[in-house]
Structure formats: structure tokens, C-alpha cells
Design a protein around this motif. Structure first.
Motif, short mmCIF file in Angstrom:
data_model
loop_
_atom_site.label_atom_id
_atom_site.label_comp_id
_atom_site.label_asym_id
_atom_site.label_seq_id
_atom_site.Cartn_x
_atom_site.Cartn_y
_atom_site.Cartn_z
N TYR A 100 0.87 -1.17 0.00
CA TYR A 100 0.00 0.00 0.00
C TYR A 100 0.91 1.22 0.00
CZ TYR A 100 0.82 0.55 5.07
OH TYR A 100 1.39 0.74 6.30
N GLN A 101 0.34 2.39 -0.20
CA GLN A 101 1.19 3.57 -0.35
C GLN A 101 0.59 4.80 0.28
OE1 GLN A 101 1.40 5.10 -4.50
NE2 GLN A 101 -0.09 3.51 -4.95
N LYS A 102 1.50 5.74 0.56
CA LYS A 102 1.17 7.08 1.00
C LYS A 102 1.82 8.04 0.01
CE LYS A 102 1.56 5.49 5.79
NZ LYS A 102 2.26 5.70 7.08
N PRO A 103 1.54 9.33 0.10
CA PRO A 103 2.16 10.25 -0.85
C PRO A 103 3.68 10.19 -0.84
CG PRO A 103 0.36 11.34 0.30
CD PRO A 103 0.54 10.01 0.96
N GLU A 104 4.29 9.90 0.33
CA GLU A 104 5.74 9.96 0.43
C GLU A 104 6.42 8.59 0.46
OE1 GLU A 104 4.15 9.44 4.51
OE2 GLU A 104 3.62 10.69 2.78
N ALA A 125 10.90 8.88 -4.50
CA ALA A 125 11.69 10.02 -4.96
C ALA A 125 10.78 11.17 -5.37
CB ALA A 125 12.58 9.61 -6.14
N GLU A 126 9.55 10.84 -5.82
CA GLU A 126 8.56 11.85 -6.19
C GLU A 126 7.22 11.45 -5.60
OE1 GLU A 126 9.18 13.67 -10.41
OE2 GLU A 126 9.40 11.51 -10.59
N PRO A 127 6.41 12.40 -5.17
CA PRO A 127 5.11 12.08 -4.58
C PRO A 127 4.06 11.77 -5.64
CG PRO A 127 5.43 14.45 -4.56
CD PRO A 127 6.72 13.86 -5.09
N ILE A 128 4.27 10.70 -6.39
CA ILE A 128 3.33 10.30 -7.43
C ILE A 128 2.59 9.04 -6.99
CG2 ILE A 128 4.66 11.30 -9.32
CD1 ILE A 128 5.76 8.52 -9.89
N GLN A 129 1.46 8.79 -7.60
CA GLN A 129 0.66 7.60 -7.29
C GLN A 129 1.16 6.41 -8.10
OE1 GLN A 129 -1.64 7.48 -5.02
NE2 GLN A 129 -2.68 5.53 -5.39
N TRP A 130 1.57 5.35 -7.42
CA TRP A 130 1.98 4.12 -8.09
C TRP A 130 0.74 3.28 -8.39
CZ3 TRP A 130 7.05 1.64 -5.75
CH2 TRP A 130 8.05 2.60 -5.74
N THR A 131 0.54 2.93 -9.64
CA THR A 131 -0.61 2.09 -9.99
C THR A 131 -0.31 0.61 -9.81
OG1 THR A 131 0.07 2.08 -12.33
CG2 THR A 131 -1.47 3.79 -11.62
N VAL A 147 2.34 1.10 -18.63
CA VAL A 147 1.71 1.99 -17.66
C VAL A 147 2.49 3.30 -17.60
CG1 VAL A 147 0.98 2.30 -15.27
CG2 VAL A 147 0.93 0.02 -16.32
N ALA A 148 1.83 4.39 -17.88
CA ALA A 148 2.49 5.71 -17.82
C ALA A 148 2.53 6.20 -16.39
CB ALA A 148 1.72 6.72 -18.69
N VAL A 149 3.65 6.81 -16.00
CA VAL A 149 3.79 7.35 -14.64
C VAL A 149 2.99 8.64 -14.56
CG1 VAL A 149 5.39 8.23 -12.93
CG2 VAL A 149 6.07 6.35 -14.41
N PRO A 150 2.04 8.75 -13.62
CA PRO A 150 1.27 9.98 -13.50
C PRO A 150 2.15 11.15 -13.09
CG PRO A 150 0.84 8.51 -11.64
CD PRO A 150 1.66 7.74 -12.63
N GLN A 151 1.86 12.30 -13.60
CA GLN A 151 2.67 13.48 -13.33
C GLN A 151 2.21 14.16 -12.04
OE1 GLN A 151 5.36 14.43 -15.21
NE2 GLN A 151 4.99 12.47 -16.22
N ARG A 152 3.17 14.73 -11.33
CA ARG A 152 2.85 15.46 -10.12
C ARG A 152 2.29 16.82 -10.49
NH1 ARG A 152 7.82 16.52 -6.28
NH2 ARG A 152 8.56 17.27 -8.29
N ILE A 153 1.26 17.26 -9.77
CA ILE A 153 0.63 18.55 -10.04
C ILE A 153 1.41 19.66 -9.36
CG2 ILE A 153 -1.46 19.92 -9.73
CD1 ILE A 153 -3.05 17.33 -9.80
N ASN A 154 1.76 20.68 -10.10
CA ASN A 154 2.45 21.84 -9.55
C ASN A 154 1.40 22.84 -9.08
OD1 ASN A 154 4.10 23.91 -8.85
ND2 ASN A 154 5.10 24.11 -10.85
N VAL A 155 1.09 22.80 -7.77
CA VAL A 155 -0.01 23.60 -7.24
C VAL A 155 0.25 25.09 -7.39
CG1 VAL A 155 -1.37 24.06 -5.16
CG2 VAL A 155 -0.53 21.76 -5.62
#
Length: 362
Positions: A167-171, A239-245, A253-261
């Protein structure tokens, strides 16, 4: 017996029969599991077959058994470079170069790693670099062997008694391997930039190996693991706060991009693609759904499950660990949020009156 299999494996390798070489090396390792050179040579066969995480795992095992053998570091670096893990490859090459300063391959590959790392950091324009050499030939000649018998048939390995999930968290990503009663000294875990390598070798139990190429990159220095009474828990720092599918990398599977708020204006709503001329306010719909869920009247098991979900969602890390541990060890009959109490002992089952507790084996 092991030396004869090793000789046949080397001959199969030089005849470009890489799968046969891999099988023969595996048989030799089964007979002599403490010989580092067998793992280093099997790593090279795995590289030829593009089994790159397996090659890294074999090289790590060879290094563990004999840290002074330079070709193990070369094998590891070659596989890591093919996996685009240049920092890990460079570290292995620098160690190998210190052991074999006369071998020019190390300095050449270190330079290539540095160029690749600089390219990734945007310090150099992207250029076509030389391909990483994979046909590494030992310096000494291999004597021919007469009357080589037909290759042996290798039986399929038995199905592992362990299982894993994540399971995962953002970090971070948490990988759990369910294995009871494993001593900590029997567990070896290695991390790469995008590789996890786990080996479990406990006396009287089946050996277990897990070495996937991970979905995303991690920070090896921040990763850690714990060996508990019923499981091995590995925490991978993203290394990046992305969601692992998924846990494992896949080209499909494409790696989702992190949103620059910071780049989105405060009053600007995200737009959603639609073929309809009328725009839909998705934020409003989402708020309505949340309100409906909040006001929904539940009873029975549904109400109880919602109650437990709310507790888990609002709990801190220790409370969540306590809930997971108490629930698993008690076979679903105890749910505690007190980690100080739960963490120091096994949680015994407490069935309702009139019911019998049965052990859950997995």
C-alpha cells in the motif's frame, strides 16, 4: 558435481545458449550455494536474457559472499545502467575500480555514468552515447570438456509459501511480506534507484526471493525494513510524490505526473475534457456525494465497517500499526489502537461468547 555443471554452464554461455547456461548455473548454485563466482556468472547470463532485476540480485549475493571480487561490481553496474539507475551503477563501479585499478572498463563506464547523470540533471544536451557493453568475457581461457552429456531437465521451483502486498502514501510505499517466525539475520534487503531486492533464507523453510523493478524511483538512503513476528515490512521512500498504480514497473503503464499547485491560480478551476457543450461542475458533484455519504443512515455491518474506516482514516501512524497488528494476529477478533501495548506482545484472539477461535494459516 558443481564444478562440472559450472564448466558446462560457461561453455553454454560462450555458445550463446544463455537459457541453458542460466539453468546450469542455477543447478550448480543449488549444490554449492556459498560460491560467489557462480552468482556473478549467473548475473551475466541474466543480463544477456534481459532479466535485469535478477541480475542485480545475483550480483548483490556475489558481493555479499565475496566483497573482494571485482567482476561482481561490474555485473551489478552493467545491469543497473540498462535499468537507467546510474547513481547505483556508479557507486558499484567505483568500488570495483578500487579493487581492480588496472581494468579500464571501470573508468570508461564511470565516465559514461557521469555523463548520463549530468544529462538527467539537465547539465548536458542529450547525445547518443555508446551502448553499455554486456558481453563481458573472463580473461582466462575455458578448457574444453569432452563427452558433454545432454543437458539436465530443470524442475520448476515449488510455489512459495509466502505472499506479498503493498500500500502507499504520498511519500512512501510499504511492501509487506507475510512470513511467520523469520529471524532478522535470515533476511537480506537491498535497494537501488528503482530496484528492490529481498532474499529470505531461514533454516527449515523454503527460500524466498523478491526483486522487482519498481514502478517509480526511490531514495535508497531513506528506505528501511522491519522483521516482525508474522511479516517483513519494507518502507520505500518515494523520490517523487506520485501515485503508483502497481508495485512493478511496466512499459504499458504511464507514470502519473505530479501537479504543480503553485502554477495554478487560486480562483482557477481545473478543466475536464468533455464532448458535451454544457460544462459540468465536478467539484459541486463531488461535494454533494460527500454530503450524501456523511448523512447516509447505516446499520448492522455497514455501520460498523464505516465506524472502523473513520477511526483508521483519522488515526496516526502508531495507531494504524496497532490496528493492523491486532487485527491480523487475533484473526479479526481484536482491534486496538494502543501501539505501546500491542507492539510488545502477540495479540491473542478473543472470540464472542459461544463461538470457537480457529487459527488462520497463510
Amino acid at each position: 558435481m558443481a564444478s562440472a555443471l559450472e564448466t558446462k554452464a560457461k561453455e553454454a554461455y560462450f555458445d550463446d545458449h544463455f537459457e541453458l547456461a542460466l539453468d546450469l548455473y542455477s543447478q550448480a548454485i543449488g549444490i554449492n550455494p556459498k560460491k560467489a563466482e557462480l552468482y556473478a556468472d549467473r548475473a551475466q547470463a541474466n543480463i544477456k536474457l534481459n532479466n535485469l532485476p535478477d541480475a542485480v540480485a545475483d550480483a548483490n549475493k556475489a558481493i555479499e559472499l565475496d566483497p573482494s571480487m571485482s567482476k561482481s561490481y561490474l555485473r551489478k553496474a552493467t545491469a543497473c545502467m540498462k535499468l537507467e539507475e546510474y547513481q547505483t551503477a556508479k557507486a558499484a563501479l567505483e568500488t570495483g575500480a578500487a579493487l581492480a585499478p588496472e581494468d579500464s572498463r571501470f573508468s570508461k563506464l564511470i565516465k559514461e555514468c557521469e555523463e548520463r547523470i549530468a544529462e538527467e540533471n539537465g547539465e548536458l544536451p542529450k547525445e547518443t552515447l555508446e551502448e553499455v557493453p554486456t558481453n563481458v568475457v573472463p580473461a582466462k581461457d575455458i578448457s574444453s570438456v569432452q563427452d558433454i552429456p545432454d543437458p539436465m531437465t530443470v524442475a520448476a521451483p515449488p510455489k512459495s509459501t509466502y505472499r506479498h502486498e503493498f500500500y502507499q502514501k504520498p511519500e512512501e510505499v510499504v511492501v509487506t511480506i507475510f512470513a511467520k517466525g523469520i529471524p532478522r539475520e535470515c533476511v537480506k534487503v537491498n535497494y537501488g534507484e528503482q530496484i528492490l531486492s529481498v532474499a529470505v533464507n531461514a533454516p527449515g523453510k523454503d527460500a524466498y526471493h523478491l526483486h522487482p523493478r519498481l514502478f517509480g524511483k526511490i531514495i535508497p538512503d531513506k528506505c528501511r525494513y522491519d522483521v516482525l513476528s508474522t511479516k517483513i515490512e519494507i518502507r520505500l521512500a518515494k523520490a517523487e510524490p506520485i501515485q503508483w498504480t502497481s508495485l512493478e514497473f511496466s512499459m504499458e503503464v504511464a507514470v502519473p505526473q505530479r501537479i504543480n499547485v503553485s502554477s495554478v491560480a487560486a480562483n482557477q478551476r481545473p478543466s475536464y475534457p468533455s464532448s458535451k457543450p454544457k460544462r459540468v461542475d465536478w467539484d459541486k458533484i463531488e461535494a454533494q456525494v460527500k454530503n450524501e455519504e456523511k448523512d447516509e443512515k447505516l446499520d448492522g455491518d455497514a455501520a460498523l465497517n464505516k465506524f472502523f474506516r473513520d477511526i483508521y482514516q483519522d488515526a496516526d501512524e502508531d495507531a494504524r500499526r496497532a490496528m493492523q497488528k491486532s487485527f491480523v494476529e487475533s484473526n479479526g477478533t481484536v482491534l486496538s489502537t494502543n501501539w505501546k501495548e500491542v507492539g510488545v506482545k502477540k495479540v491473542e484472539g478473543s472470540p464472542p461468547d459461544g463461538m470457537e477461535l480457529k487459527k488462520w494459516e497463510y
